[in-house]
Design an enzyme around this catalytic site. Structure first.
Site, PDB file in Angstrom:
ATOM      1  N   GLY A  10       0.817  -1.201   0.000  1.00  0.00           N
ATOM      2  CA  GLY A  10       0.000   0.000   0.000  1.00  0.00           C
ATOM      3  C   GLY A  10       0.854   1.256   0.000  1.00  0.00           C
ATOM      4  O   GLY A  10       2.084   1.207   0.109  1.00  0.00           O
ATOM      5  N   ALA A  63      -4.955  -2.039   5.767  1.00  0.00           N
ATOM      6  CA  ALA A  63      -6.372  -1.831   6.098  1.00  0.00           C
ATOM      7  C   ALA A  63      -7.231  -2.219   4.913  1.00  0.00           C
ATOM      8  O   ALA A  63      -6.753  -2.297   3.770  1.00  0.00           O
ATOM      9  CB  ALA A  63      -6.631  -0.365   6.467  1.00  0.00           C
ATOM     10  N   THR A  65      -9.664  -0.634   2.684  1.00  0.00           N
ATOM     11  CA  THR A  65      -9.924   0.782   2.410  1.00  0.00           C
ATOM     12  C   THR A  65     -10.913   1.028   1.277  1.00  0.00           C
ATOM     13  O   THR A  65     -11.097   2.180   0.868  1.00  0.00           O
ATOM     14  CB  THR A  65      -8.610   1.508   2.076  1.00  0.00           C
ATOM     15  OG1 THR A  65      -7.993   0.868   0.945  1.00  0.00           O
ATOM     16  CG2 THR A  65      -7.653   1.484   3.259  1.00  0.00           C
ATOM     17  N   TYR A 102      -2.812   2.625  12.197  1.00  0.00           N
ATOM     18  CA  TYR A 102      -3.283   3.805  11.464  1.00  0.00           C
ATOM     19  C   TYR A 102      -4.796   3.767  11.274  1.00  0.00           C
ATOM     20  O   TYR A 102      -5.365   2.742  10.898  1.00  0.00           O
ATOM     21  CB  TYR A 102      -2.553   3.915  10.120  1.00  0.00           C
ATOM     22  CG  TYR A 102      -1.104   4.226  10.373  1.00  0.00           C
ATOM     23  CD1 TYR A 102      -0.663   5.536  10.479  1.00  0.00           C
ATOM     24  CD2 TYR A 102      -0.195   3.197  10.620  1.00  0.00           C
ATOM     25  CE1 TYR A 102       0.645   5.824  10.802  1.00  0.00           C
ATOM     26  CE2 TYR A 102       1.120   3.472  10.940  1.00  0.00           C
ATOM     27  CZ  TYR A 102       1.529   4.791  11.034  1.00  0.00           C
ATOM     28  OH  TYR A 102       2.820   5.069  11.377  1.00  0.00           O
ATOM     29  N   THR A 104      -8.405   6.714  10.672  1.00  0.00           N
ATOM     30  CA  THR A 104      -8.928   7.596   9.644  1.00  0.00           C
ATOM     31  C   THR A 104      -9.900   8.630  10.185  1.00  0.00           C
ATOM     32  O   THR A 104     -10.527   8.419  11.238  1.00  0.00           O
ATOM     33  CB  THR A 104      -9.646   6.739   8.573  1.00  0.00           C
ATOM     34  OG1 THR A 104     -10.344   7.582   7.653  1.00  0.00           O
ATOM     35  CG2 THR A 104     -10.673   5.810   9.210  1.00  0.00           C
ATOM     36  N   ASP A 105     -10.040   9.702   9.448  1.00  0.00           N
ATOM     37  CA  ASP A 105     -11.049  10.717   9.736  1.00  0.00           C
ATOM     38  C   ASP A 105     -12.468  10.172   9.612  1.00  0.00           C
ATOM     39  O   ASP A 105     -13.410  10.765  10.134  1.00  0.00           O
ATOM     40  CB  ASP A 105     -10.886  11.900   8.777  1.00  0.00           C
ATOM     41  CG  ASP A 105     -10.865  11.463   7.314  1.00  0.00           C
ATOM     42  OD1 ASP A 105      -9.889  10.794   6.914  1.00  0.00           O
ATOM     43  OD2 ASP A 105     -11.809  11.782   6.577  1.00  0.00           O
ATOM     44  N   TYR A 128     -17.038   1.211   6.371  1.00  0.00           N
ATOM     45  CA  TYR A 128     -15.585   1.423   6.475  1.00  0.00           C
ATOM     46  C   TYR A 128     -15.249   2.170   7.757  1.00  0.00           C
ATOM     47  O   TYR A 128     -14.407   1.739   8.549  1.00  0.00           O
ATOM     48  CB  TYR A 128     -15.069   2.188   5.258  1.00  0.00           C
ATOM     49  CG  TYR A 128     -13.667   2.725   5.437  1.00  0.00           C
ATOM     50  CD1 TYR A 128     -12.580   1.855   5.499  1.00  0.00           C
ATOM     51  CD2 TYR A 128     -13.431   4.093   5.552  1.00  0.00           C
ATOM     52  CE1 TYR A 128     -11.288   2.345   5.686  1.00  0.00           C
ATOM     53  CE2 TYR A 128     -12.147   4.584   5.728  1.00  0.00           C
ATOM     54  CZ  TYR A 128     -11.078   3.713   5.794  1.00  0.00           C
ATOM     55  OH  TYR A 128      -9.808   4.205   5.985  1.00  0.00           O
ATOM     56  N   LYS A 132     -13.222   0.761  11.127  1.00  0.00           N
ATOM     57  CA  LYS A 132     -12.007   1.398  11.631  1.00  0.00           C
ATOM     58  C   LYS A 132     -12.197   1.871  13.077  1.00  0.00           C
ATOM     59  O   LYS A 132     -11.271   1.763  13.896  1.00  0.00           O
ATOM     60  CB  LYS A 132     -11.618   2.569  10.736  1.00  0.00           C
ATOM     61  CG  LYS A 132     -11.149   2.167   9.340  1.00  0.00           C
ATOM     62  CD  LYS A 132      -9.881   1.331   9.359  1.00  0.00           C
ATOM     63  CE  LYS A 132      -8.669   2.152   9.739  1.00  0.00           C
ATOM     64  NZ  LYS A 132      -7.413   1.351   9.696  1.00  0.00           N
TER      65      LYS A 132
END
Length: 321
Positions: A10, A63, A65, A102, A104-105, A128, A132
């Site tokens: 990635g 992840a 994604t 990691y 995410t917003d 998603y 997360k």
């Protein structure tokens, strides 16, 4: 020290390979794994890999994604984004390891009118984001239930990542070669984050000047460059930088048309506001930079425009857009 990096294929995983190579960590054994080496939806595969590699530092740059596809592949999204991090956390607390994960917003609904803090309540909109958020919660619960003073974790939330792979900037530049006009959403706010920038900041956070693990407060951190923008403004900026660098484009910034997100519907909802306040990591980076290499602090203080401009210029120079 053994370092295990998930997600080697990635954008972030490739960035870690480049940054770790540049840092010449010859005394450390680094294992890079992708889907072919370890299926993160397979709990036994993860456990076996951990047993074999015995990592002191786990970097989970992998992840699920596919934001829209996740609406149909719910079980797979949760297996990779929630169950796998829980297994990594369980290993970390048992063996006294450090875990970098990691996020995410997308764990937020985007309704806040100002930047989100780490302490703000999660309220993801789609599968998603929900998967997360579940991964974040799983790590926190494992560390809370099994305290080990030698174990530590950092969940780094970021947004709009770009690097060596498919991303928004590359898509815009490709379309700019083909079209004379383009419509781009102008009412979704966030911060573009360079994958190499994020990898460098992450390593500065967890490794000292001698490339040994440093102690830091476990928890959530927002890791994004300075500033904010919209998809529309990012598109205009990227096209202008590409033109200035000599790219042969049909599109000009004044022919990019700003539209609301409602005019570009997608299967999965996106947060309208992805701005992340970075006070927690600001404080830590400030502490780390004292008496050490000031370049780390300078890199942390970069605005989003600087790495984007460097990225676009490199794409144009090497004809990789």
């Amino acid at each position: 020290m053994n370092i295990l990096v998930f997600g080697k294929d990635g954008q972030l995983g490739k960035a870690f390979q480049s940054v770790l190579t540049d840092q010449k960590l010859g005394e450390h054994r680094i294992h890079y794994v992708g889907r072919a080496q370890c299926d993160l939806s397979n709990a036994d595969a993860i456990t076996n890999l951990l047993r074999e590699t015995k990592p002191n530092l786990i970097i989970n740059a992998a992840a699920y994604t596919a934001v829209d596809q996740a609406e149909q592949e719910i079980d797979l999204a949760y297996a990779i984004n929630a169950n796998a991090p829980a297994i990594l956390a369980q290993y970390a607390v048992k063996e006294g390891a450090t875990l970098l994960h990691y996020s995410t917003d997308y764990v937020f609904d985007g309704t806040k009118t100002t930047a989100y803090f780490e302490s703000d309540a999660r309220n993801p909109l789609g599968v998603y984001g929900k998967s997360k958020a579940a991964g974040e919660e799983a790590i926190e619960k494992v560390f809370a239930a099994h305290p080990n003073p030698q174990a530590q974790f950092a969940i780094l939330r970021t947004s709009w990542v770009y690097g060596d792979g498919g991303n928004f900037i590359r898509t815009i530049l490709r379309l700019a070669r083909e079209r004379e006009s383009l419509k781009v959403i102008a009412n979704q706010y966030g911060v573009p984050t360079s994958a190499p920038w994020l990898a460098s900041i992450s390593l500065a956070m967890v490794l000292d000047e001698n490339h040994q693990l440093r102690s830091f407060p476990s928890g959530l951190y927002h890791a994004i460059p300075q500033g904010e923008t919209t998809w529309y403004e990012l598109a205009c900026f990227s096209v202008q930088v590409a033109l200035d660098a000599g790219a042969d484009l049909k599109l000009r910034p004044d022919r990019i048309i700003a539209i609301p997100a409602s005019e570009y519907p997608l299967p999965a909802p996106r947060p309208m506001n992805s701005r992340l306040a970075r006070s927690a990591l600001d404080a830590l980076m400030n502490q780390i930079s004292k008496g050490s290499d000031v370049t780390k602090w300078q890199q942390w203080q970069q605005s989003w425009q600087e790495p984007v401009a460097d990225y676009v210029q490199d794409l144009v120079l090497h004809k990789r857009s």
